[in-house]
Enzyme design. Structure first.
Site, mmCIF file in Angstrom:
data_model
loop_
_atom_site.group_PDB
_atom_site.id
_atom_site.type_symbol
_atom_site.label_atom_id
_atom_site.label_comp_id
_atom_site.label_asym_id
_atom_site.label_seq_id
_atom_site.Cartn_x
_atom_site.Cartn_y
_atom_site.Cartn_z
ATOM 1 C CG ASP A 192 -2.048 0.980 1.122
ATOM 2 O OD1 ASP A 192 -3.203 0.545 0.982
ATOM 3 O OD2 ASP A 192 -1.778 2.206 1.168
ATOM 4 C CG ASN A 243 -12.203 -0.295 3.754
ATOM 5 O OD1 ASN A 243 -12.575 -0.820 4.807
ATOM 6 N ND2 ASN A 243 -11.035 0.315 3.639
ATOM 7 N N GLY A 301 -15.134 3.688 3.693
ATOM 8 C CA GLY A 301 -13.740 4.041 3.462
ATOM 9 C C GLY A 301 -13.162 3.572 2.143
ATOM 10 C CD GLN A 302 -14.745 0.065 -2.760
ATOM 11 O OE1 GLN A 302 -15.901 -0.114 -2.385
ATOM 12 N NE2 GLN A 302 -14.211 -0.584 -3.778
ATOM 13 C CG HIS A 310 -8.541 -2.612 -2.579
ATOM 14 N ND1 HIS A 310 -9.450 -1.882 -3.308
ATOM 15 C CD2 HIS A 310 -8.381 -1.955 -1.409
ATOM 16 C CE1 HIS A 310 -9.816 -0.822 -2.625
ATOM 17 N NE2 HIS A 310 -9.197 -0.841 -1.462
ATOM 18 C CG HIS A 344 -7.044 -2.825 2.987
ATOM 19 N ND1 HIS A 344 -6.231 -1.722 2.862
ATOM 20 C CD2 HIS A 344 -8.223 -2.487 2.405
ATOM 21 C CE1 HIS A 344 -6.895 -0.753 2.231
ATOM 22 N NE2 HIS A 344 -8.102 -1.194 1.943
HETATM 23 P P1 DGP Z 1 -9.573 1.764 0.209
HETATM 24 O O1 DGP Z 1 -9.592 3.043 1.003
HETATM 25 O O2 DGP Z 1 -10.059 0.559 0.991
HETATM 26 O O3 DGP Z 1 -10.248 1.924 -1.141
HETATM 27 O O4 DGP Z 1 -8.033 1.464 -0.040
HETATM 28 C C1 DGP Z 1 -7.316 2.013 -1.098
HETATM 29 C C2 DGP Z 1 -5.872 1.882 -0.731
HETATM 30 O O5 DGP Z 1 -5.125 2.026 -1.898
HETATM 31 C C3 DGP Z 1 -5.372 2.951 0.244
HETATM 32 O O6 DGP Z 1 -4.917 2.302 1.430
HETATM 33 C C4 DGP Z 1 -4.245 3.637 -0.489
HETATM 34 C C5 DGP Z 1 -3.932 2.711 -1.608
HETATM 35 N N1 DGP Z 1 -3.548 3.330 -2.857
HETATM 36 C C6 DGP Z 1 -4.210 4.295 -3.524
HETATM 37 N N2 DGP Z 1 -3.570 4.594 -4.668
HETATM 38 C C7 DGP Z 1 -2.495 3.773 -4.714
HETATM 39 C C8 DGP Z 1 -1.439 3.610 -5.647
HETATM 40 O O7 DGP Z 1 -1.349 4.265 -6.695
HETATM 41 N N3 DGP Z 1 -0.493 2.679 -5.359
HETATM 42 C C9 DGP Z 1 -0.552 1.921 -4.208
HETATM 43 N N4 DGP Z 1 0.425 1.040 -4.005
HETATM 44 N N5 DGP Z 1 -1.523 2.052 -3.306
HETATM 45 C C10 DGP Z 1 -2.481 2.971 -3.561
#
Ligand code: DGP
Length: 110
Positions: free
Chosen positions: A28, A83, A89-90, A96, A98
């Site tokens: 992340d 989420n 919080g999505q 995805h 976590h």
């Molecule tokens: P959610 O909030 O559950 O939709 O989680 C999205 C997650 O994705 C958040 O923890 C940050 C991560 N994220 C967003 N953009 C990117 C990206 O470009 N690269 C990576 N590695 N993670 C990302």
């Protein structure tokens, strides 16, 4: 194309930790724990529920990959979360999972 589809397509860099035919896992960008890996289906599905309906085998693989990564890192426990929807919080609408580990977690989550 969504941001995670771009990572799958290698159009933008991802810090990839696992890849199979159907699944990709990468660190992340904004880690909330020492281990914070996102495990995703390569094919675009908006939510875990849509993934469950359309590709249940791939959904199951997300969980086995999470456990495999946790074992490799010798985590003594871990938290898994999907989420679903903005209010939960999505922020990226490509399903995805976590995988969080390496520190204690409170319950209930905030
Ligand atoms: P959610 O909030 O559950 O939709 O989680 C999205 C997650 O994705 C958040 O923890 C940050 C991560 N994220 C967003 N953009 C990117 C990206 O470009 N690269 C990576 N590695 N993670 C990302």
């Amino acid at each position: 194309m969504c941001i995670f589809c771009k990572i799958v397509a290698k159009e933008i860099p991802g810090d990839i930790v696992f890849e199979s035919i159907d699944v990709l896992a990468f660190n992340d960008l904004t880690p909330q724990a020492p281990t914070h890996v996102l495990i995703i289906p390569k094919w675009h599905h908006e939510s875990a529920a849509e993934l469950a309906a359309m590709a249940p085998t791939t959904l199951a693989e997300l969980f086995t990959v999470a456990d495999q990564i946790a074992k490799e890192r010798e985590l003594d426990g871990y938290r898994l979360a999907f989420n679903t929807g903005e209010s939960a919080g999505q922020s990226v609408f490509h399903a995805h999972l976590h995988l969080l580990g390496g520190r204690p977690f409170a319950w209930p989550p905030g």
